[in-house]
Design a protein around this motif. Structure first.
Motif, PDB file in Angstrom:
ATOM      1  N   HIS A  98      45.404  46.686  36.736  1.00 22.85           N
ATOM      2  CA  HIS A  98      45.901  46.433  35.389  1.00 22.85           C
ATOM      3  C   HIS A  98      45.223  45.257  34.693  1.00 22.85           C
ATOM      4  N   VAL A  99      44.661  44.327  35.469  1.00 21.55           N
ATOM      5  CA  VAL A  99      44.040  43.129  34.898  1.00 21.55           C
ATOM      6  C   VAL A  99      42.744  42.838  35.645  1.00 21.55           C
ATOM      7  N   GLN A 100      41.787  42.260  34.941  1.00 19.04           N
ATOM      8  CA  GLN A 100      40.541  41.778  35.549  1.00 19.04           C
ATOM      9  C   GLN A 100      40.445  40.274  35.321  1.00 19.04           C
ATOM     10  N   ARG A 101      39.904  39.597  36.322  1.00 20.90           N
ATOM     11  CA  ARG A 101      39.562  38.180  36.149  1.00 20.90           C
ATOM     12  C   ARG A 101      38.111  38.132  35.678  1.00 20.90           C
ATOM     13  N   GLN A 102      37.858  37.338  34.657  1.00 18.64           N
ATOM     14  CA  GLN A 102      36.486  37.146  34.191  1.00 18.64           C
ATOM     15  C   GLN A 102      36.243  35.653  34.036  1.00 18.64           C
ATOM     16  N   LEU A 103      34.993  35.254  34.254  1.00 16.62           N
ATOM     17  CA  LEU A 103      34.642  33.863  34.020  1.00 16.62           C
ATOM     18  C   LEU A 103      34.738  33.567  32.533  1.00 16.62           C
ATOM     19  N   HIS A 104      35.232  32.398  32.227  1.00 16.71           N
ATOM     20  CA  HIS A 104      35.330  31.970  30.834  1.00 16.71           C
ATOM     21  C   HIS A 104      33.913  31.794  30.297  1.00 16.71           C
ATOM     22  N   PRO A 105      33.629  32.240  29.068  1.00 17.05           N
ATOM     23  CA  PRO A 105      32.258  32.182  28.548  1.00 17.05           C
ATOM     24  C   PRO A 105      31.710  30.768  28.334  1.00 17.05           C
ATOM     25  N   THR A 106      32.595  29.796  28.098  1.00 12.20           N
ATOM     26  CA  THR A 106      32.100  28.444  27.825  1.00 12.20           C
ATOM     27  C   THR A 106      32.435  27.440  28.924  1.00 12.20           C
ATOM     28  N   ASP A 107      33.361  27.785  29.807  1.00 12.13           N
ATOM     29  CA  ASP A 107      33.754  26.888  30.896  1.00 12.13           C
ATOM     30  C   ASP A 107      33.673  27.669  32.203  1.00 12.13           C
ATOM     31  N   ARG A 108      32.581  27.477  32.931  1.00 12.01           N
ATOM     32  CA  ARG A 108      32.342  28.287  34.130  1.00 12.01           C
ATOM     33  C   ARG A 108      33.352  28.024  35.236  1.00 12.01           C
ATOM     34  N   ARG A 109      34.127  26.949  35.131  1.00 13.88           N
ATOM     35  CA  ARG A 109      35.165  26.674  36.131  1.00 13.88           C
ATOM     36  C   ARG A 109      36.443  27.443  35.843  1.00 13.88           C
ATOM     37  N   ALA A 110      36.586  27.933  34.614  1.00 14.17           N
ATOM     38  CA  ALA A 110      37.826  28.581  34.187  1.00 14.17           C
ATOM     39  C   ALA A 110      37.711  30.100  34.244  1.00 14.17           C
ATOM     40  N   LEU A 111      38.874  30.733  34.349  1.00 13.72           N
ATOM     41  CA  LEU A 111      38.956  32.192  34.323  1.00 13.72           C
ATOM     42  C   LEU A 111      39.729  32.625  33.092  1.00 13.72           C
ATOM     43  N   LYS A 112      39.452  33.841  32.661  1.00 13.04           N
ATOM     44  CA  LYS A 112      40.287  34.461  31.642  1.00 13.04           C
ATOM     45  C   LYS A 112      40.756  35.800  32.203  1.00 13.04           C
ATOM     46  N   LEU A 113      41.928  36.208  31.784  1.00 19.18           N
ATOM     47  CA  LEU A 113      42.532  37.444  32.262  1.00 19.18           C
ATOM     48  C   LEU A 113      42.405  38.503  31.179  1.00 19.18           C
ATOM     49  N   ILE A 114      41.864  39.649  31.561  1.00 21.56           N
ATOM     50  CA  ILE A 114      41.567  40.723  30.617  1.00 21.56           C
ATOM     51  C   ILE A 114      42.299  41.989  31.063  1.00 21.56           C
ATOM     52  N   PRO A 115      43.054  42.637  30.165  1.00 26.07           N
ATOM     53  CA  PRO A 115      43.684  43.903  30.540  1.00 26.07           C
ATOM     54  C   PRO A 115      42.613  44.976  30.726  1.00 26.07           C
TER      55      PRO A 115
END
Length: 178
Positions: A99-116
């Motif tokens: 249901h969700v994917q983890r992706q690297l944040h485009p501007t902060d490589r230490r952070a993740l963003k959650l994408i449906p």
């Protein structure tokens, strides 16, 4: 299951003067709607094979993504008022269920963003698409004046509920048998 009623109104839920019968009937209808909505949400969670907290998280992730502001794990933890460890477990469940994917944040490589995922979008559209159309048909059947009254009523009820404490004030404990 609905409580016993007097003339169609569950009087013990909303005590008051007999002249308040229309108000009681309105609140009873709202309570019946709420019960039906909770049952519908349960069926959707069962269909998607996720629990209530995961469904709420998915809703937050989808809403944020739709508005161009994807959430990270910390955002989700704050929105759900759960620990970071619980958030990690929740995200793991949503990722493993597709249901969700983890992706690297485009501007902060230490952070993740959650994408449906497309799966989530398809499941929710399949499950809720027709329901939302029928609900819009019902809402569209109201005159502008009726819609304004209903909207104002629901906003006032929401405000009333938001002002109440989460747990009712409790008096001193009752003395039990020694």
């Amino acid at each position: 299951m609905c409580p016993p009623t007097v003339s169609g109104v569950a009087s013990y839920w909303y005590p008051g003067a007999p002249g308040q019968k229309p108000a009681k009937a309105t609140l009873e209808a709202l309570r019946d709607y709420r019960a039906a909505e909770l049952e519908m949400r349960s069926r959707i969670r069962d269909h998607m094979n996720i629990n209530e907290k995961d469904m709420l998280a998915l809703r937050h992730v989808m809403h944020a993504h739709q508005h161009g502001n994807p959430l990270g794990p910390t955002d989700l933890s704050r929105l759900l008022s759960i620990s970071t460890a619980s958030t990690t477990a929740l995200i793991d469940r949503l990722v493993s269920s597709g249901h969700v994917q983890r992706q690297l944040h485009p501007t902060d490589r230490r952070a993740l963003k959650l994408i449906p995922t497309d799966k989530s979008n398809a499941e929710l559209h399949e499950t809720l698409g027709r329901l939302h159309e029928r609900m819009m048909e019902v809402a569209s059947s109201l005159s502008p004046e009726e819609a304004e009254v209903v909207t104002r009523f629901l906003h006032l009820l929401r405000e009333t509920v938001e002002k109440e404490p989460a747990v009712p004030q409790q008096g001193p404990p009752l003395a039990g048998p020694s």
